[in-house]
Write a protein that holds these residues in place. Structure first.
Motif, PDB file in Angstrom:
ATOM      1  N   THR A 198     -14.220  41.543  18.969  1.00 36.55           N
ATOM      2  CA  THR A 198     -13.990  41.958  20.363  1.00 36.55           C
ATOM      3  C   THR A 198     -15.107  42.889  20.828  1.00 36.55           C
ATOM      4  OG1 THR A 198     -11.595  41.773  20.067  1.00 36.55           O
ATOM      5  CG2 THR A 198     -12.376  43.071  21.939  1.00 36.55           C
ATOM      6  N   TYR A 199     -15.459  43.856  19.994  1.00 37.34           N
ATOM      7  CA  TYR A 199     -16.543  44.794  20.308  1.00 37.34           C
ATOM      8  C   TYR A 199     -17.855  44.025  20.519  1.00 37.34           C
ATOM      9  CZ  TYR A 199     -19.298  49.127  19.833  1.00 37.34           C
ATOM     10  OH  TYR A 199     -20.134  50.199  20.051  1.00 37.34           O
ATOM     11  N   PHE A 200     -18.120  43.072  19.644  1.00 39.39           N
ATOM     12  CA  PHE A 200     -19.323  42.246  19.747  1.00 39.39           C
ATOM     13  C   PHE A 200     -19.346  41.463  21.062  1.00 39.39           C
ATOM     14  CE2 PHE A 200     -21.101  37.957  19.071  1.00 39.39           C
ATOM     15  CZ  PHE A 200     -22.415  38.268  18.769  1.00 39.39           C
ATOM     16  N   MET A 201     -18.212  40.844  21.397  1.00 38.06           N
ATOM     17  CA  MET A 201     -18.151  40.011  22.605  1.00 38.06           C
ATOM     18  C   MET A 201     -18.277  40.840  23.872  1.00 38.06           C
ATOM     19  SD  MET A 201     -15.265  37.214  21.459  1.00 38.06           S
ATOM     20  CE  MET A 201     -15.298  36.345  23.034  1.00 38.06           C
ATOM     21  N   VAL A 202     -17.738  42.063  23.854  1.00 39.01           N
ATOM     22  CA  VAL A 202     -17.866  42.945  25.025  1.00 39.01           C
ATOM     23  C   VAL A 202     -19.335  43.293  25.263  1.00 39.01           C
ATOM     24  CG1 VAL A 202     -17.388  45.272  25.881  1.00 39.01           C
ATOM     25  CG2 VAL A 202     -15.536  43.895  24.921  1.00 39.01           C
ATOM     26  N   ILE A 203     -20.056  43.624  24.192  1.00 42.60           N
ATOM     27  CA  ILE A 203     -21.481  43.951  24.314  1.00 42.60           C
ATOM     28  C   ILE A 203     -22.257  42.749  24.838  1.00 42.60           C
ATOM     29  CG2 ILE A 203     -23.574  44.567  23.031  1.00 42.60           C
ATOM     30  CD1 ILE A 203     -21.788  46.176  21.134  1.00 42.60           C
ATOM     31  N   ILE A 204     -21.991  41.570  24.278  1.00 37.05           N
ATOM     32  CA  ILE A 204     -22.676  40.344  24.710  1.00 37.05           C
ATOM     33  C   ILE A 204     -22.372  40.051  26.176  1.00 37.05           C
ATOM     34  CG2 ILE A 204     -22.723  37.831  24.436  1.00 37.05           C
ATOM     35  CD1 ILE A 204     -24.311  39.243  22.313  1.00 37.05           C
ATOM     36  N   ALA A 205     -21.104  40.217  26.582  1.00 33.99           N
ATOM     37  CA  ALA A 205     -20.717  39.953  27.972  1.00 33.99           C
ATOM     38  C   ALA A 205     -21.442  40.882  28.936  1.00 33.99           C
ATOM     39  CB  ALA A 205     -19.205  40.094  28.123  1.00 33.99           C
ATOM     40  N   LEU A 206     -21.549  42.168  28.576  1.00 34.37           N
ATOM     41  CA  LEU A 206     -22.236  43.137  29.439  1.00 34.37           C
ATOM     42  C   LEU A 206     -23.727  42.810  29.550  1.00 34.37           C
ATOM     43  CD1 LEU A 206     -20.506  46.446  28.278  1.00 34.37           C
ATOM     44  CD2 LEU A 206     -20.169  45.240  30.445  1.00 34.37           C
ATOM     45  N   LEU A 207     -24.328  42.387  28.431  1.00 33.28           N
ATOM     46  CA  LEU A 207     -25.747  42.018  28.461  1.00 33.28           C
ATOM     47  C   LEU A 207     -25.957  40.740  29.277  1.00 33.28           C
ATOM     48  CD1 LEU A 207     -26.794  42.759  24.759  1.00 33.28           C
ATOM     49  CD2 LEU A 207     -27.329  44.106  26.789  1.00 33.28           C
ATOM     50  N   LEU A 208     -25.049  39.792  29.136  1.00 33.85           N
ATOM     51  CA  LEU A 208     -25.132  38.559  29.942  1.00 33.85           C
ATOM     52  C   LEU A 208     -25.002  38.878  31.429  1.00 33.85           C
ATOM     53  CD1 LEU A 208     -23.104  35.843  27.984  1.00 33.85           C
ATOM     54  CD2 LEU A 208     -25.457  35.634  28.797  1.00 33.85           C
ATOM     55  N   TRP A 209     -24.209  39.878  31.727  1.00 36.89           N
ATOM     56  CA  TRP A 209     -23.999  40.281  33.115  1.00 36.89           C
ATOM     57  C   TRP A 209     -25.229  41.021  33.663  1.00 36.89           C
ATOM     58  CZ3 TRP A 209     -20.093  38.488  35.943  1.00 36.89           C
ATOM     59  CH2 TRP A 209     -19.840  39.066  37.180  1.00 36.89           C
ATOM     60  N   GLY A 210     -26.142  41.372  32.763  1.00 36.16           N
ATOM     61  CA  GLY A 210     -27.360  42.059  33.186  1.00 36.16           C
ATOM     62  C   GLY A 210     -27.232  43.560  33.238  1.00 36.16           C
ATOM     63  N   ILE A 211     -26.187  44.093  32.600  1.00 35.26           N
ATOM     64  CA  ILE A 211     -25.968  45.542  32.603  1.00 35.26           C
ATOM     65  C   ILE A 211     -26.780  46.172  31.480  1.00 35.26           C
ATOM     66  CG2 ILE A 211     -24.258  47.380  32.311  1.00 35.26           C
ATOM     67  CD1 ILE A 211     -22.186  45.437  33.456  1.00 35.26           C
ATOM     68  N   PRO A 212     -27.722  47.047  31.791  1.00 34.87           N
ATOM     69  CA  PRO A 212     -28.520  47.689  30.735  1.00 34.87           C
ATOM     70  C   PRO A 212     -27.681  48.669  29.934  1.00 34.87           C
ATOM     71  CG  PRO A 212     -29.075  48.612  32.888  1.00 34.87           C
ATOM     72  CD  PRO A 212     -28.120  47.482  33.142  1.00 34.87           C
ATOM     73  N   LEU A 213     -27.758  48.574  28.614  1.00 31.92           N
ATOM     74  CA  LEU A 213     -26.997  49.444  27.721  1.00 31.92           C
ATOM     75  C   LEU A 213     -27.954  50.212  26.820  1.00 31.92           C
ATOM     76  CD1 LEU A 213     -24.292  46.862  26.531  1.00 31.92           C
ATOM     77  CD2 LEU A 213     -23.998  48.592  28.311  1.00 31.92           C
ATOM     78  N   GLU A 214     -27.591  51.442  26.486  1.00 35.18           N
ATOM     79  CA  GLU A 214     -28.341  52.170  25.466  1.00 35.18           C
ATOM     80  C   GLU A 214     -27.733  51.770  24.117  1.00 35.18           C
ATOM     81  OE1 GLU A 214     -29.769  56.674  24.254  1.00 35.18           O
ATOM     82  OE2 GLU A 214     -29.121  56.260  26.310  1.00 35.18           O
ATOM     83  N   LEU A 215     -28.226  50.663  23.589  1.00 35.86           N
ATOM     84  CA  LEU A 215     -27.608  50.042  22.419  1.00 35.86           C
ATOM     85  C   LEU A 215     -27.612  50.950  21.198  1.00 35.86           C
ATOM     86  CD1 LEU A 215     -29.058  46.444  22.854  1.00 35.86           C
ATOM     87  CD2 LEU A 215     -26.715  47.165  23.248  1.00 35.86           C
ATOM     88  N   ALA A 216     -28.596  51.849  21.101  1.00 35.20           N
ATOM     89  CA  ALA A 216     -28.659  52.751  19.944  1.00 35.20           C
ATOM     90  C   ALA A 216     -27.431  53.636  19.856  1.00 35.20           C
ATOM     91  CB  ALA A 216     -29.917  53.609  20.016  1.00 35.20           C
ATOM     92  N   SER A 217     -26.796  53.925  20.999  1.00 32.59           N
ATOM     93  CA  SER A 217     -25.623  54.809  20.995  1.00 32.59           C
ATOM     94  C   SER A 217     -24.339  54.067  20.646  1.00 32.59           C
ATOM     95  CB  SER A 217     -25.475  55.479  22.365  1.00 32.59           C
ATOM     96  OG  SER A 217     -25.176  54.514  23.361  1.00 32.59           O
ATOM     97  N   LEU A 218     -24.413  52.725  20.520  1.00 33.04           N
ATOM     98  CA  LEU A 218     -23.218  51.938  20.213  1.00 33.04           C
ATOM     99  C   LEU A 218     -23.048  51.696  18.727  1.00 33.04           C
ATOM    100  CD1 LEU A 218     -23.461  49.267  23.064  1.00 33.04           C
ATOM    101  CD2 LEU A 218     -22.284  51.470  23.077  1.00 33.04           C
ATOM    102  N   GLU A 219     -24.034  52.120  17.922  1.00 33.10           N
ATOM    103  CA  GLU A 219     -23.970  51.971  16.473  1.00 33.10           C
ATOM    104  C   GLU A 219     -24.436  53.280  15.831  1.00 33.10           C
ATOM    105  OE1 GLU A 219     -24.895  47.433  15.377  1.00 33.10           O
ATOM    106  OE2 GLU A 219     -26.514  48.354  16.512  1.00 33.10           O
ATOM    107  N   PRO A 220     -23.981  53.593  14.614  1.00 28.12           N
ATOM    108  CA  PRO A 220     -24.314  54.887  14.009  1.00 28.12           C
ATOM    109  C   PRO A 220     -25.619  54.901  13.212  1.00 28.12           C
ATOM    110  CG  PRO A 220     -22.699  53.758  12.660  1.00 28.12           C
ATOM    111  CD  PRO A 220     -22.978  52.859  13.832  1.00 28.12           C
ATOM    112  N   PHE A 221     -26.382  53.811  13.225  1.00 27.91           N
ATOM    113  CA  PHE A 221     -27.514  53.675  12.307  1.00 27.91           C
ATOM    114  C   PHE A 221     -28.619  54.703  12.534  1.00 27.91           C
ATOM    115  CE2 PHE A 221     -26.114  49.061  12.744  1.00 27.91           C
ATOM    116  CZ  PHE A 221     -25.179  49.190  11.734  1.00 27.91           C
ATOM    117  N   SER A 222     -28.896  55.034  13.797  1.00 26.92           N
ATOM    118  CA  SER A 222     -30.000  55.961  14.065  1.00 26.92           C
ATOM    119  C   SER A 222     -29.690  57.385  13.620  1.00 26.92           C
ATOM    120  CB  SER A 222     -30.367  55.946  15.558  1.00 26.92           C
ATOM    121  OG  SER A 222     -29.262  56.330  16.355  1.00 26.92           O
TER     122      SER A 222
END
Length: 417
Positions: free
Chosen positions: A316-340
């Motif tokens: 669900t989390y994956f699909m929400v991110i993909i849907a927002l990107l498909l919609w053209g909404i810019p996301l700060e993707l680094a803040s959505l994962e703890p890796f950095s």
């Protein structure tokens, strides 16, 4: 699994892999079109460099005029009052962690550098914030162009890829300005050692994937090496942000070849060998969770309704991110994962808090981020999972999925037309 079965399993993946490729293409098309339109606006209105930025150094500036590929004269009603050394497009091939770093040097009439300013870029904001806090961009201030061309500015720890891109862009533009070939290359022995150790970790992970039982005693050393060498020291990890920015800006092959190699292996192994190479053996954050999990052997396993909920949280989390990107909404993707969070001085407080929370949870749950939330892991799992059962129903299912895919692509084609 035999080669024949691997091929058969790969064929069962094709419909969803093709669909994933179409979605990725649409996302890239969406964002590249936006960037191109943005770039066209900038070129029309400000001739590549925004005049407001130029006026910070030359308040009397009324316009700029392009003289060469890298030089722009700064003018005040026709009089030249200074110049700019611009690194775009001459150094656009130099990529930091996830994007290029176009910039300009403001230069006085006496050939002294007044300052360095970043132009519109696609590098990770966290790394830019870090090197800004360290006053890295001021390293060239007060130097002549000749001195700047010979300078070897020290990299900022934790953001070496970004600082390498900035240093390389400045040097490349100045060498072009002075019509030089760049001269000899300075050997960074620390960087070579880091890459060599990182390469050994990658090879050890590959050996563990192919000879699991025989490599069991190396499991803990591999995890510690992944955390320390790939995580904290190198900052090499595969993330949604990394893949997305490489999709838009290209893969930075060359001196930092190890990170692209890790990313390629992370995709190729699940796709063609049905093995979770990166997630199971190499991911620094996955290793950190597993090491933390050793504190408490008995783990909580979600049951009942919680089992059903957590079964779908990651997808669900994956699909929400993909849907927002498909919609053209810019996301700060680094803040959505703890890796950095491994790059302590570059990571935001939110990312560090996210990492700490999931490391604590990993004491009680088995790799909670990996199993229940990680969108990068979900992407790689989509490439890994195929139907391994050799029966006629498998091929009927593939045929149905291919038929649905063809109909979907046909409808999509007419919509795009």
């Amino acid at each position: 699994m035999s080669v024949k079965e691997n091929v058969a399993t790969f064929v069962t993946k094709l419909p969803k892999v093709i669909l994933l490729c179409v979605i990725v293409y649409l996302i890239s098309l969406n964002f590249k079109s936006a960037e191109e339109n943005k770039g066209e606006d900038v070129k029309t209105e400000t001739e590549v460099v925004p005049l407001d930025e130029v006026k910070k150094y030359f308040p009397a500036c009324t316009g700029i005029e392009k003289v060469s590929e890298v030089r722009y004269d700064v003018k005040n009603n026709g009089d030249v009052i200074g110049k700019l050394i611009v690194t775009t497009p001459i150094a656009d091939d130099l990529i930091g962690y996830s994007g290029n770093v176009p910039l300009f040097l403001a230069v006085s009439g006496e050939d002294v550098i007044l300052g360095l300013t970043l132009l519109n870029h696609s590098e990770s904001p966290g790394f830019i914030r870090q090197i800004t806090r360290k006053n890295f961009f001021s390293s060239w201030d007060g130097k002549t162009l000749e001195e700047a061309a010979e300078m070897d500015v020290e990299a900022v720890s934790g953001a070496t890829m970004t600082t390498d891109a900035v240093r390389g862009s400045v040097k490349k533009a100045l060498n072009f300005y002075f019509e030089r070939d760049g001269g000899g290359r300075h050997t960074d022995w620390l960087k070579l050692v880091r890459h060599a150790l990182g390469g050994l970790v990658v090879l050890l992970a590959l050996a563990s994937m192919f000879w699991g039982s025989r490599m069991k005693k190396w499991r803990l050393p591999l995890q510690v090496a992944s955390i320390l060498v790939l995580g904290f020291w190198s900052g090499y990890f595969v993330s949604f942000e990394l893949l997305f920015n490489w999709l838009l800006n290209g893969i930075p092959w060359g001196v930092r070849v190890l990170l692209p190699v890790i990313a390629v292996l992370a995709i190729v192994c699940p796709l063609f060998l049905n093995k979770a190479y990166y997630c199971a053996y190499l991911c620094p954050f996955g290793a950190a969770q597993e090491v933390m999990g050793k504190i408490r052997k008995k783990k909580i396993v979600p049951k009942g309704i919680w089992k059903n909920i957590f079964k779908y949280t990651r997808v669900t989390y994956f699909m929400v991110i993909i849907a927002l990107l498909l919609w053209g909404i810019p996301l700060e993707l680094a803040s959505l994962e703890p890796f950095s969070a491994f790059l302590l001085t570059a990571a935001s407080s939110w990312v560090i808090a996210l990492a700490v929370v999931f490391l604590i949870l990993s004491i009680f749950f088995s790799r909670p981020w990996c199993n229940y939330f990680c969108p990068t892991g979900e992407l790689l799992d989509i490439l890994r999972k195929g139907d391994t059962k050799a029966n006629p129903e498998r091929w009927k299912k593939v045929f149905r999925e291919c038929l649905v895919l063809v109909i979907f692509l046909g409808v999509l084609y007419f919509i795009l037309q």
